[in-house]
Design an enzyme around this catalytic site. Sequence first.
Site, short mmCIF file in Angstrom:
data_model
loop_
_atom_site.label_atom_id
_atom_site.label_comp_id
_atom_site.label_asym_id
_atom_site.label_seq_id
_atom_site.Cartn_x
_atom_site.Cartn_y
_atom_site.Cartn_z
N TYR A 155 11.71 -4.30 -10.59
CA TYR A 155 10.91 -3.61 -11.61
C TYR A 155 11.78 -2.90 -12.65
O TYR A 155 12.78 -2.27 -12.30
CB TYR A 155 10.03 -2.54 -10.96
CG TYR A 155 8.85 -3.07 -10.21
CD1 TYR A 155 7.85 -3.82 -10.83
CD2 TYR A 155 8.72 -2.80 -8.85
CE1 TYR A 155 6.77 -4.29 -10.11
CE2 TYR A 155 7.63 -3.26 -8.13
CZ TYR A 155 6.66 -4.01 -8.76
OH TYR A 155 5.59 -4.47 -8.06
N LYS A 194 8.53 20.13 15.07
CA LYS A 194 7.51 19.98 14.03
C LYS A 194 7.80 18.73 13.18
O LYS A 194 8.89 18.15 13.28
CB LYS A 194 7.47 21.24 13.15
CG LYS A 194 8.76 21.50 12.39
CD LYS A 194 8.79 22.93 11.83
CE LYS A 194 10.07 23.20 11.07
NZ LYS A 194 10.24 24.62 10.75
N MET A 239 7.76 -0.59 -3.35
CA MET A 239 6.94 0.07 -2.35
C MET A 239 7.31 -0.39 -0.93
O MET A 239 7.44 0.43 -0.03
CB MET A 239 5.46 -0.23 -2.63
CG MET A 239 4.51 0.57 -1.79
SD MET A 239 2.80 0.12 -2.13
CE MET A 239 2.53 0.88 -3.72
N ARG A 269 7.95 34.81 3.22
CA ARG A 269 6.97 33.74 3.38
C ARG A 269 5.76 34.29 4.12
O ARG A 269 4.81 34.69 3.49
CB ARG A 269 7.59 32.54 4.10
CG ARG A 269 6.67 31.34 4.19
CD ARG A 269 7.36 30.09 4.71
NE ARG A 269 7.91 30.25 6.05
CZ ARG A 269 8.58 29.28 6.70
NH1 ARG A 269 8.78 28.11 6.13
NH2 ARG A 269 9.04 29.50 7.91
#
Length: 383
Positions: free
Chosen positions: A276, A45, A324, A147
Amino acid sequence: MKVFRTQQYIRPDLQAHIFSKDLLDNVRKLRSLCPARTKFCAVVKANAYGHGITEIVNILNTPDVDAFAVATFYEALHIAPLAGKRPILILEPLNPVWTVEQIRICAREGFECVLASTEALDYIRSVLADTALTLRVHLNIETGMGRCGVEPELAATLLDRIADNGNIRLVGVFTHFATADEEDLSYADQQIDRFECFLGVHKLKNRPDVTIHASNSAGTIKLPQAHYDMVRCGISMYGYYSRRMSHPPIQLKPVLRLEAPVVQLRHIPAGHPVSYGCSFVPTRDTHAAIIPLGYADGYRRCFSNRAAMKIGPHAVPVIGRVCMDQLILDVTDIPSVELGQMVTVLDNDHDSPCSAYALADWADTICYEILTFIHAHVNRIVH
Ligand SMILES: *Cc1c(COP(=O)(O)O)cnc(C)c1O
């Protein structure tokens, strides 16, 4: 079924090296902990825990893997052509939000679905009534995970109703551990007791057509009494213990090494702030390397001024904020750094300063999250 094909582009400069031999060795070592008859279900997954689901399933097309597990229907559809004849188990419980067409595709393709509610059972019945299709289902028993398992009393009703319906075939009964990765295994032992009780009452161990399973990686490694007919391994297959283990019974090797190039080298004078927020101000004249990788690629912003990467054998600190798409390394102490040189971002070595464990510590999370954050546009190179 409309299959959405994305035009995902690849970044050849960001390289995730995938070592097939280590992946296959990890599978064999995990298998060696289990009885020979215990099947091995490879959990792929979340893009195979960030490793690249297509590449990983292709490598795992071997006799040592008996089944695949994915989180969603869409992942099952994606790997079906690659999985050989192996069953694909969809871990998200089937639910009425799935379309009629989805359910029919599951039945036709032989995808194995998790049944965890009466609503889901009613829905499957209504969708498959008047068809010759049969859906293969696993019943998820609640034993403490809290769950999506079904309480044992309701599960008993579901068992009866499945037996009465020609379109639904029970192929598995399972549970899932909440704390098998912890040092104290008493809660996991209680879960096993509840599971055993359910299996006993319904005489499920006598049914050769039903696969009984419970263990994730931690259970496979630490709870031999819970291997049953199949184990479901994710993180361990990729080379990690669910959390660092001091005396592991098998030596797992991380399967992935992430690298990125140095694209710029520059001099930063002492006292000149970096990136930054000016969060880093060097106290010495600094030789800095710019790496074209940032939080948009999965390299977390909280690594700013904390994490390290590796250039050759040397650890180099990340200075200033991770941006980023870029970050800055202090390479002042490294003898020679060249433009285009590849830097190790995430190492395939547990003891490395940039192992997934080290990164997880810096981000106050677990190695699973670090791995699954690796962006799909990173180029996977299979060795
Ligand atoms: C994700 C998952 C696993 C695999 O867990 P690991 O700790 O990665 O081995 C096994 N079973 C279920 C139900 C899961 O959701």
